[in-house]
Scaffold this active site. Structure first.
Site, PDB file in Angstrom:
ATOM      1  N   LYS A 248      52.084  52.756  23.639  1.00 32.96           N
ATOM      2  CA  LYS A 248      51.058  53.708  23.212  1.00 32.96           C
ATOM      3  C   LYS A 248      51.017  53.835  21.693  1.00 32.96           C
ATOM      4  O   LYS A 248      49.937  53.799  21.090  1.00 32.96           O
ATOM      5  CB  LYS A 248      51.312  55.086  23.835  1.00 32.96           C
ATOM      6  CG  LYS A 248      50.233  56.114  23.513  1.00 32.96           C
ATOM      7  CD  LYS A 248      50.474  57.430  24.232  1.00 32.96           C
ATOM      8  CE  LYS A 248      51.650  58.168  23.655  1.00 32.96           C
ATOM      9  NZ  LYS A 248      51.817  59.513  24.237  1.00 32.96           N
TER      10      LYS A 248
ATOM     11  N   ASP B 130      47.135  58.272  26.427  1.00 37.13           N
ATOM     12  CA  ASP B 130      47.993  59.450  26.436  1.00 37.13           C
ATOM     13  C   ASP B 130      47.608  60.321  27.625  1.00 37.13           C
ATOM     14  O   ASP B 130      46.841  59.903  28.496  1.00 37.13           O
ATOM     15  CB  ASP B 130      47.874  60.216  25.117  1.00 37.13           C
ATOM     16  CG  ASP B 130      46.482  60.812  24.911  1.00 37.13           C
ATOM     17  OD1 ASP B 130      45.561  60.537  25.730  1.00 37.13           O
ATOM     18  OD2 ASP B 130      46.301  61.563  23.932  1.00 37.13           O
TER      19      ASP B 130
END
Length: 211
Positions: A121, A139
């Site tokens: 991420k 997220d």
């Protein structure tokens, strides 16, 4: 799932509402962006910005961060969750950037993910924001929006990411993840989505959406 014919309209509306979306994390260069994203894990952007304002004023390069040392870094970020472990990662990744990358943040996924504290991420955010790659950092906000709307339903962040990369029209590939984060953060909120002001209300497949 959002129909293929509606996906273009989905992102066109978000683009019209916010033509140039950017991360809400504050940074001054690629290095401080990387540090800010590492610190943002399980923390709010607002909280990270408050902590890094003074930190980045004195340590905006890997060399300066290394010189600041673990105690110095820790003191600056102690208001952020998991700050002790994050301080160790920031110091270690700074040392690795100096030793292996000429103090530059690499424009490469594998090299980024090899840095302490950097996962997929974080790498996606840096590749997108710093280098313009069409990545999508999934997220909690994007995960929620993707599943609720039916845009890219999935059981894991990676599954959602892979589906999103296929669902997002090429013209919107780079800014798409910013739009989705902002949609989840401010409109499609976890407890009570504000469906009445949502730009993609009629395209959404969320069965519990409000009027």
């Amino acid at each position: 799932m959002v129909k293929k014919a509606d996906r273009e309209d989905f992102f066109r509306r978000l683009a019209e509402d916010n033509p140039d979306p950017r991360t809400e994390l504050e940074f001054v260069n690629h290095f401080t962006l990387l540090v800010a994203v590492v610190l943002s894990a399980q923390a709010t952007d607002k909280g990270v910005n408050k902590a890094t304002k003074a930190l980045f004023a004195i340590a905006d390069t890997p060399e300066k961060m290394v010189a600041l040392g673990l105690d110095g870094i820790t003191q600056h970020i102690k208001t952020i969750g998991l700050y002790r472990n994050k301080a160790k990662n920031v110091l270690a990744l700074s040392e690795k950037l100096v030793a292996e990358h000429g103090s530059e943040v690499p424009d490469d996924r594998d090299a980024l993910e090899a840095l302490p504290g950097v996962g997929r991420k974080t790498a996606n955010v840096v590749l997108n924001e710093a280098f313009g790659h069409p990545t999508c950092a999934v997220d909690t906000h994007i995960f929620r929006v993707s599943n609720r709307t039916g845009l890219a339903p999935g059981k894991t962040p990676l599954e959602v990411e892979k589906k999103l990369m296929k669902a997002i029209p090429p013209a919107y590939a780079r800014p798409a993840h910013h739009w989705l984060i902002l949609l989840g953060r401010y409109i499609c909120k976890a407890r009570k989505p504000d469906c009445a002001v949502c730009k993609v209300y009629d395209l959404c497949r969320y069965k519990a959406k409000t009027a």
